[in-house]
Write an enzyme that holds these catalytic residues in place. Structure first.
Site, PDB file in Angstrom:
ATOM      1  N   HIS A  71      -9.416  -5.025   7.654  1.00 33.85           N
ATOM      2  CA  HIS A  71     -10.070  -4.116   6.304  1.00 33.85           C
ATOM      3  C   HIS A  71      -8.155  -3.138   6.612  1.00 33.85           C
ATOM      4  O   HIS A  71      -7.640  -2.851   5.621  1.00 33.85           O
ATOM      5  CB  HIS A  71     -10.803  -3.059   6.419  1.00 33.85           C
ATOM      6  N   GLU A  72      -8.254  -2.773   7.830  1.00 36.01           N
ATOM      7  CA  GLU A  72      -6.873  -1.415   7.792  1.00 36.01           C
ATOM      8  C   GLU A  72      -5.599  -2.549   7.925  1.00 36.01           C
ATOM      9  O   GLU A  72      -5.257  -1.939   6.937  1.00 36.01           O
ATOM     10  CB  GLU A  72      -6.841  -0.832   8.975  1.00 36.01           C
TER      11      GLU A  72
ATOM     12  N   HIS B  10      -4.730  -3.220   3.581  1.00 36.78           N
ATOM     13  CA  HIS B  10      -4.466  -2.069   3.362  1.00 36.78           C
ATOM     14  C   HIS B  10      -2.685  -2.008   3.383  1.00 36.78           C
ATOM     15  O   HIS B  10      -1.897  -1.226   3.024  1.00 36.78           O
ATOM     16  CB  HIS B  10      -4.576  -0.421   3.722  1.00 36.78           C
TER      17      HIS B  10
ATOM     18  N   GLU C 296      -8.359  -0.790  -2.334  1.00 39.94           N
ATOM     19  CA  GLU C 296      -9.121  -1.348  -1.666  1.00 39.94           C
ATOM     20  C   GLU C 296      -9.947  -2.708  -1.567  1.00 39.94           C
ATOM     21  O   GLU C 296      -9.726  -3.327  -0.937  1.00 39.94           O
ATOM     22  CB  GLU C 296     -10.264  -0.007  -1.775  1.00 39.94           C
TER      23      GLU C 296
END
Ligand code: ZN
Length: 498
Positions: free
Chosen positions: A261-262, A265, A291
């Site tokens: 997820h990070e 980003h 997101e």
């Protein structure tokens, strides 16, 4: 004309640098600062934040913008002027006294919230929340709005998106998701998610996470990955992107999907056009678009059959004690298991958006004054039961779980669900553009997708607002169809749905 723009741009760039310094101070505080540094750091952060705000609202900024009222014909200049004007207009409309009052109240509210959450005691937090609601309403009145005050608050996080648009999308999402959650709850077959809570040594997790991050294309010469209590991504220039993750030796998804997820980003940050750094043309579009990048890598890639076709044997080798007796299909089912739970950040892909819809519907009513703060716990539990079929046993696992309201951040939550919708629609467009995308992912090639994201999304900075970007990339306005098709298609085999 050119010189007025150049003067503005120089001032904007320096202001962006200051904001980046503030972000670095914050990263340091969360990752490596010793506890006794907290008071000095609060002063430093306050000073830099004050400087940023002062510059953003300064006559120098106002005069430069006043001299730049005509379109220049250059998309880069026009974007920078448009977005700088937007930030300036919002900032000057809110009086300094009100900004300081919010900062003060939020600091107190945060302490009160943390204690209230620990003790599951909503009434002690309620007066602070009432004060913050009142202050935020005043901000909305200062900024102005077309239909309802929530519009002004939402616009801070998702520029150009209206409350009515979100309400319409969420109503459609709700109609699609509630029956799916019910079907899953009543399914005869279900994956066994307990294999993910076996013992997964942290050293091996760390190595795995680094290897997957590299395979995704994260450039460790232009970024770092550290550990923090609450994972986040920071860094406003493509050459220095800071990610964090956290490890739990009895829950593999925490670090594995948390890091993907990070990194999602982080790849967006690294892919923003470096030549426009510290200006709107070098910045991300909105929280929702940000997101979409993290959720795409975490879920549409990271929880896909194609991805595990490539990676499962490797993961099994790294965790022989936990996974020797687990086949790839069983593992894939486990990482995709759907189960209504009380805590948003632990929610699966299907129920997650229902957590967001609940928050959106409540905070819209709170801001409109139709729901009194004192009545939040009751309203929360009733809506939760309606949406997810289970009732939170206490407020700690109900309306007190998130930090956002204690910061007065009303209007932030919708961006999480918008991110999921953007992600599914972008991914479906990527699949059309790259017909063998699944095969490539299954063969270990994640770069083709990254290159597509770079070319279609990252390179534009803030040139397009989120709604325009979606239309440009996918040929359609934002819809719930791609997301619903995706989750229905994915869950059907695991739960024997038809
Ligand atoms: Zn995120």
């Amino acid at each position: 004309m050119a010189s007025a723009y150049e003067a503005l741009l120089e001032f904007v760039r320096e202001t962006g640098q200051l904001a980046a310094i503030q972000e670095l101070l914050d990263w340091d505080q969360q990752v490596c600062m010793p506890p006794k540094g907290v008071h000095a750091r609060a002063e430093q952060v306050g000073l830099v934040a004050g400087l940023v705000h002062e510059r953003l609202t300064s006559p120098r900024m106002g005069d430069a913008l006043a001299a730049l009222t005509e379109p220049t014909g250059d998309p880069v200049a026009d974007t920078n002027i448009r977005e700088t004007r937007r930030a300036y207009d919002r900032a000057v409309k809110v009086p300094g006294d009100l900004v300081r009052e919010i900062a003060r109240t939020s600091a107190l509210a945060h302490e009160a919230w943390a204690q209230a959450r620990r003790e599951s005691d909503f009434p002690t937090f309620a007066p602070f929340l009432e004060r913050l609601v009142d202050l935020r309403r005043r901000v909305a009145e200062c900024i102005g709005y077309v239909v309802e005050p929530y519009d002004a608050l939402l616009d801070e996080y998702e520029p150009g998106m209206s409350t009515a648009q979100v309400a319409e999308l969420f109503a459609a999402l709700r109609r699609g998701l509630v029956p799916l959650v019910q079907a899953v709850a009543g399914a005869a077959r279900r994956p066994d998610a307990s294999i993910l809570t076996r013992h997964y040594p942290i050293d091996a997790q760390r190595e795995l996470v680094l290897e997957i991050s590299r395979a995704m294309g994260f450039d460790f010469e232009a970024g770092r990955m550290d550990v923090s209590t609450h994972p986040f991504t920071s860094g406003s220039c493509p050459g220095d992107v800071r990610l964090t993750t956290r490890y739990d030796d009895h829950f593999l998804p925490s670090a594995l999907f948390g890091a993907m997820h990070e990194v999602g980003h982080g790849l967006y940050q690294q892919g923003l056009p470096a030549e426009h750094v510290f200006t709107p043309m070098g910045a991300s579009v909105s929280l929702g678009i940000h997101e979409s990048q993290s959720r795409m890598w975490e879920n549409l890639v990271g929880r896909s059959a194609a991805f595990w076709h490539c990676w499962y044997a490797d993961v099994q080798r790294r965790f022989p004690d936990a996974l020797a007796d687990v086949g790839r299909e069983a593992f894939l089912g486990a990482v995709n298991a759907v189960s209504p739970s009380f805590i948003r950040v632990e929610a699966d892909e299907v129920t997650y958006n229902l957590h967001i819809i609940l928050r959106f519907e409540l905070e819209r009513e709170i801001v409109q004054g139709r729901l009194a703060v004192a009545d939040i716990p009751q309203a929360w539990n009733a809506k939760f039961t309606e949406l997810l079929g289970v009732t939170p046993p206490d407020d700690r696992r109900g309306c007190l779980q998130d930090i956002h309201w204690s910061m007065g951040a009303f209007g932030y939550f919708p961006t999480y669900a918008l991110g999921n919708l953007y992600a599914a629609q972008f991914f479906s467009a990527a699949r059309q553009a790259i017909p063998d995308l699944d095969d490539r992912v299954a063969g270990g090639d994640l770069r083709t997708l990254l290159d597509w994201l770079r070319e279609n999304i990252h390179c534009h900075g803030q040139r397009y607002r989120a709604t325009e970007l979606v239309e440009k990339v996918t040929g359609q306005p934002l819809r719930v169809g791609p997301f619903l098709d995706y989750v229905r298609g994915k869950m059907s085999p695991f739960y024997g749905l038809r």
